[in-house]
Design a protein around this motif. Structure first.
Motif, short mmCIF file in Angstrom:
data_model
loop_
_atom_site.label_atom_id
_atom_site.label_comp_id
_atom_site.label_asym_id
_atom_site.label_seq_id
_atom_site.Cartn_x
_atom_site.Cartn_y
_atom_site.Cartn_z
N ALA A 48 0.82 -1.21 0.00
CA ALA A 48 0.00 0.00 0.00
C ALA A 48 0.85 1.26 0.00
N GLN A 49 2.03 1.21 0.65
CA GLN A 49 2.82 2.43 0.78
C GLN A 49 3.38 2.92 -0.55
N VAL A 50 3.49 2.05 -1.56
CA VAL A 50 4.01 2.50 -2.85
C VAL A 50 2.90 2.72 -3.88
N ASP A 51 1.67 2.35 -3.56
CA ASP A 51 0.58 2.48 -4.53
C ASP A 51 0.00 3.88 -4.49
N ARG A 52 0.78 4.81 -5.02
CA ARG A 52 0.40 6.22 -5.05
C ARG A 52 1.16 6.90 -6.17
N PRO A 53 0.76 8.08 -6.60
CA PRO A 53 1.51 8.75 -7.66
C PRO A 53 2.92 9.16 -7.23
N GLN A 54 3.09 9.62 -5.98
CA GLN A 54 4.41 10.07 -5.54
C GLN A 54 5.38 8.89 -5.43
N TRP A 55 6.65 9.20 -5.71
CA TRP A 55 7.67 8.17 -5.56
C TRP A 55 8.03 7.99 -4.10
N LEU A 56 8.11 6.75 -3.69
CA LEU A 56 8.65 6.40 -2.38
C LEU A 56 10.02 5.78 -2.61
N VAL A 57 11.07 6.44 -2.14
CA VAL A 57 12.43 5.97 -2.38
C VAL A 57 13.10 5.59 -1.07
N ARG A 58 14.06 4.68 -1.18
CA ARG A 58 14.83 4.26 -0.01
C ARG A 58 16.16 5.01 0.01
N LEU A 59 16.45 5.67 1.12
CA LEU A 59 17.66 6.46 1.26
C LEU A 59 18.83 5.58 1.73
N PRO A 60 20.07 6.07 1.59
CA PRO A 60 21.24 5.25 1.97
C PRO A 60 21.21 4.76 3.42
N ASP A 61 20.56 5.53 4.32
CA ASP A 61 20.52 5.10 5.72
C ASP A 61 19.38 4.13 6.01
N GLY A 62 18.65 3.72 4.96
CA GLY A 62 17.58 2.76 5.12
C GLY A 62 16.21 3.38 5.34
N SER A 63 16.14 4.69 5.58
CA SER A 63 14.85 5.34 5.76
C SER A 63 14.17 5.56 4.41
N LEU A 64 12.89 5.92 4.45
CA LEU A 64 12.10 6.13 3.25
C LEU A 64 11.74 7.59 3.10
N ALA A 65 11.65 8.05 1.86
CA ALA A 65 11.27 9.43 1.58
C ALA A 65 10.22 9.45 0.48
#
Length: 212
Positions: A68-85
């Motif tokens: 569900a967290q990626v099923d949206r128009p905005q990009w969800l990306v994983r940062l080098p420290d493991g967090s999501l943006a």
């Protein structure tokens, strides 16, 4: 006391500069849109390279399941420290589930001659269920997708084949290369499903590996 007068031109230039700075601060960066759809030139080049499926066969693509967290128009990306943006200025052209569906149907049509059942009345459809468990976007590193797909055929859906899949594509720095990496990964998944549909239509053993 003497008064010095600032030339009108100087005041005008200062005012114009101030207005430009205010406008620059108040305007949001433009939104960039990305897609999983294959480029038209790639599709034209690929369409002649694969053996087509019988024209009497079509596909019913079940609703794609994805996190569900990626099923949206905005990009969800994983940062080098493991967090999501969540990137507000970089978006998919449509909600990600729709992008996946349309890109897959385009690959099946262009490369294997497989039409969606609703657009091919009178055909005998095969059914495909697709479960996407991971859709990772790591800028400057990779695009990673994982999940399973199932092809159901035969009278009453008695025959089925389930395959696990995982595709990892390297990505150069920047979001456009990351989008291109996702398109390559998704095209490989489309190839695997397309080859499986061809085999199922011929009553052959369905394999799980994407053809080269």
């Amino acid at each position: 006391m003497t008064h010095t007068r600032t030339p009108v031109r100087t005041l005008g230039a200062a005012l114009a500069t101030a207005l430009a700075l205010v406008a620059g601060c108040s305007s949001a960066p433009p939104v960039r849109y990305h897609s999983l759809m294959p480029e038209a030139t790639q599709q034209r080049a690929m369409s002649g390279g694969k053996a087509g499926i019988a024209a009497t066969t079509s596909v019913v693509l079940e609703p794609i399941r994805l996190p569900a967290q990626v099923d949206r128009p905005q990009w969800l990306v994983r940062l080098p420290d493991g967090s999501l943006a969540l990137l507000e200025q970089d978006r998919w052209a449509s909600p990600l589930g729709d992008e996946m569906r349309q890109a897959l149907l385009e690959t099946l049509s262009a490369r294997y001659g497989i039409a969606e059942a609703r657009n091919a009345p009178g055909t005998t459809p095969l059914r495909v269920a697709l479960d996407v468990r991971r859709f990772d976007s790591v800028p400057g590193q990779e695009a990673l997708i994982e999940g399973s797909w199932t092809i159901v055929s035969g009278e009453g859906g008695k025959s089925s084949k389930r395959c696990e899949w995982s595709y990892r594509e390297p990505a150069a720095p920047g979001l456009q290369p990351l989008a291109a990496a996702h398109r390559r990964a998704w095209a490989k998944l489309g190839d695997a499903i397309g080859a499986g549909l061809v085999q199922a239509s011929r009553h052959e053993t369905v394999g799980c590996v994407a053809p080269l």
